[in-house]
Enzyme design. Structure first.
Site, PDB file in Angstrom:
ATOM      1  N   ASP A  93       0.496  -0.626   0.011  1.00 23.75           N
ATOM      2  CA  ASP A  93      -0.442   0.219   0.066  1.00 23.75           C
ATOM      3  C   ASP A  93       1.124   1.290  -0.014  1.00 23.75           C
ATOM      4  O   ASP A  93       1.735   1.241   0.394  1.00 23.75           O
ATOM      5  CB  ASP A  93      -0.713  -0.133   1.483  1.00 23.75           C
ATOM      6  CG  ASP A  93      -1.607   1.296   1.212  1.00 23.75           C
ATOM      7  OD1 ASP A  93      -3.010   0.678   0.252  1.00 23.75           O
ATOM      8  OD2 ASP A  93      -1.729   2.029   2.234  1.00 23.75           O
ATOM      9  N   GLU A 130       1.322  -0.461  -5.256  1.00 26.16           N
ATOM     10  CA  GLU A 130      -0.007   0.869  -5.413  1.00 26.16           C
ATOM     11  C   GLU A 130       0.982   1.432  -5.607  1.00 26.16           C
ATOM     12  O   GLU A 130       1.563   2.012  -4.823  1.00 26.16           O
ATOM     13  CB  GLU A 130      -0.762   0.255  -3.397  1.00 26.16           C
ATOM     14  CG  GLU A 130      -1.714   1.725  -4.954  1.00 26.16           C
ATOM     15  CD  GLU A 130      -2.567   2.144  -3.200  1.00 26.16           C
ATOM     16  OE1 GLU A 130      -3.988   2.862  -3.474  1.00 26.16           O
ATOM     17  OE2 GLU A 130      -1.573   2.059  -1.630  1.00 26.16           O
TER      18      GLU A 130
END
Length: 593
Positions: A237, A300
């Protein structure tokens, strides 16, 4: 001349006539060689654990709920389940504020529940991928609590800075103008430590200091812990935020056209985003995972340019992530008004044309941070867009519920829980809240859509659940779910896993691509991006030679015409397409009389 329909096409046609009972289907063996990894051959299915199924009746989805749907996931045809965070957390950002990286939050169950879930998914041939959130912790994490007190070795685990003085009211002044993604200053004063700490997101999410060697070791230990538990890979993330420049006195420049001084987009972010050291962190993790066999490693990352994002692939000599997530289909086609055949072709080509040598593409239509596909782009395009991402070369990522065409749910201000929406207040929350795309999975027409046997749900269920649910689509003769299952089977053909890709016809109304492989069947996928029905002359508009006829293999669930039923032969100079419809066509091979 004779037109020959391939055996594969006929087999798929016969399959489409069979009612598929999801709970009895198990993913079969791949028909490809060992040179492709599972993350290349399989569909990745994102589960938001709060919202898949509530097994303990408290209104919030949990890990036993995921376990109970293992048969469904296997029958769907996906090969890997990616779970959003379920780690111990105060839930200020619903799990993205982690207070213990190696513990399961009681909301979701126990470590024993996790282990059982992994075992049950593995038993059905499904891989398990976890979210890894290294950029920040919760302010309740032991590391932060000790860093506030300057207890070694945690003193420098976070990004701390002295005040630049005090303002007219005697309050400490932050060291620079950096802003949080969730609005306002990215600096929070600690009265106990007498310093500011940096937070790219909520003030309850302090950023870790990746210039600290011990922090990087802690993160590697987290990855190792979960791999030892049987995890098959990670989605990392917020990678773009890992590092900031060392000089914390630097102000970021104003962004043209943005005037709200508290809005993150009012600044450009050269000092807090996509620093070159981020690649070093990814490289360290890649080496750690490479020591374990066949682990997926996805990141990401958002960049100002596609070239910036491509850096996270690395090179053949210096590989980094297996792939950075491709958000082009979300960012460039954020509404139906921006979608036509030409824009869809340009968006697909942007990724493929910039892909580094030897690297693998991926396709993402939706996730827990974005409005659902049907709400952004239209319910008529659900099947067609699934055809695109599942049959283009690369790895497709499906957000839970997209296989049945779930839509955004209206969430009142009183029911809003997402901090991204709450921070904007009752007048603007709907523009920024992510709650509408996170609502409970719609399983059947029972109370709460079969998500829970309890008396409430953590977010309201979409009122359309009596019509949009899994059970209804299983029993229907044609449905989004059945189209998705057939696509999942079809993409296992060598043609789709290894074949060449060309784009023979692109117009304002039509997007198409062809998959071909020497010695195997060739397929043409055609999408009508117009909301109105058309007859597409593919022969006139094609940039390459096409046969005059083709055989329908699969079509959007909305189409009931006998002219395009599976097995029908259509003339490529007049292909009938409903608004938003997609067709998968087998190109007929010619042979002499």
């Amino acid at each position: 001349m004779k037109r020959v329909v391939t055996t594969v096409c006929l087999s798929l046609f016969l399959l489409s006539l069979v009612t598929v009972v999801i709970v009895c289907v198990v993913v079969g063996e791949d028909n490809v060689g060992s040179d492709l990894e599972f993350w290349q051959t399989e569909i990745i299915y994102q589960v938001y654990p709060r919202s898949l199924l509530d097994a303990d009746r408290d209104g919030t989805g949990d890990l036993p709920g995921v376990t109970s749907k293992a048969e469904y996931l296997a029958g769907l045809g996906v090969g890997a389940v990616w779970l959003s965070p379920f780690f111990q957390s105060p839930m200020k950002d619903f799990g993205y504020d982690i207070s213990n990286y190696t513990a399961v939050d009681p909301i979701f169950g126990t470590m024993a529940d996790f282990e059982e879930m992994v075992a049950e998914l593995h038993r059905r041939g499904l891989k398990v991928i976890l979210d890894f959130v290294p950029n920040h912790t919760s302010d309740q994490h032991e590391w932060f609590l000790k860093s506030v007190k300057r207890e070694d070795p945690y003193t420098d685990y976070f990004v701390w800075a002295d005040s630049e003085g005090t303002d007219e009211e005697g309050l400490p002044i932050p060291p620079n103008n950096w802003l949080s993604v969730f609005r306002g200053s990215a600096w929070e004063w600690s009265e106990e430590r007498k310093q500011f700490y940096y937070h790219q997101f909520l003030a309850t999410q302090p950023d870790l200091n990746f210039r600290c060697d011990a922090v990087r070791e802690e993160m590697k230990n987290v990855l190792t812990f979960w791999m030892d538990k049987g995890v098959d890979g990670f989605r990392v993330d917020a990678v773009k935020h890992l590092y900031e420049v060392e000089d914390l006195s630097l102000d970021e420049p104003l962004a043209p056209g943005h005037h709200n001084p508290s809005d993150y987009d009012s600044l450009q972010h050269p000092y807090t985003s996509n620093q070159p050291e981020n690649l070093d962190a990814v490289r360290e993790w890649r080496k750690l995972l490479d020591a374990r066999s066949e682990k997926a490693f996805m990141v990401e990352v958002f960049g100002d340019t596609v070239e910036e994002v491509m850096n996270y692939y690395g090179t053949e000599e210096d590989p980094l992530a297996d792939f950075p997530f491709n958000f082009q289909l979300i960012d460039n086609l954020e509404s139906r008004k921006r979608l036509d055949g030409e824009s869809l072709k340009a968006t697909v080509s942007l990724w493929l044309d910039n892909l580094p040598a030897g690297k693998w593409p991926n396709w993402v239509l939706g996730n827990h941070d974005k409005n659902r596909v049907s709400s952004r782009l239209g319910t008529d395009l659900i099947d067609a867009l699934n055809m695109v991402i599942l049959l283009l070369p690369g790895t497709p990522v499906t957000y839970y519920g997209e296989e049945i065409g779930m839509e955004d749910t209206f969430i009142s201000w009183e029911d809003t829980v997402d901090p991204s929406g709450c921070r904007w207040g009752p007048d603007l929350y709907q523009k920024y809240s992510r709650d509408p795309a996170r609502t409970p999975m719609q399983w059947d027409n029972r109370d709460f859509a079969g998500f829970t046997n309890g008396s409430s749900t953590w977010l309201p269920v979409n009122p359309n659940y009596p019509k949009v649910n899994v059970a209804r689509q299983v029993s229907a003769s044609a449905s989004h779910l059945k189209v998705y299952q057939q696509l999942a089977q079809l993409r296992r053909e060598d043609t789709f896993l290894r074949g060449n890709t060309t784009f023979p016809v692109t117009t304002k109304d039509v997007f198409s691509f062809m998959r071909s492989l020497e010695g195997s069947d060739s397929y043409l996928i055609v999408v009508n991006t117009n909301e109105e029905e058309i007859k597409a002359d593919l022969l006139k508009d094609s940039t390459e030679e096409l046969p005059s006829n083709a055989t329908v293999v699969l079509r959007s669930a909305s189409d009931t015409s006998s002219a395009t039923q599976p097995g029908a032969v259509v003339s490529l100079d007049a292909v009938p397409l409903l608004g938003g419809e997609g067709l998968v066509l087998a190109l007929a091979a010619e042979e002499d009389d």
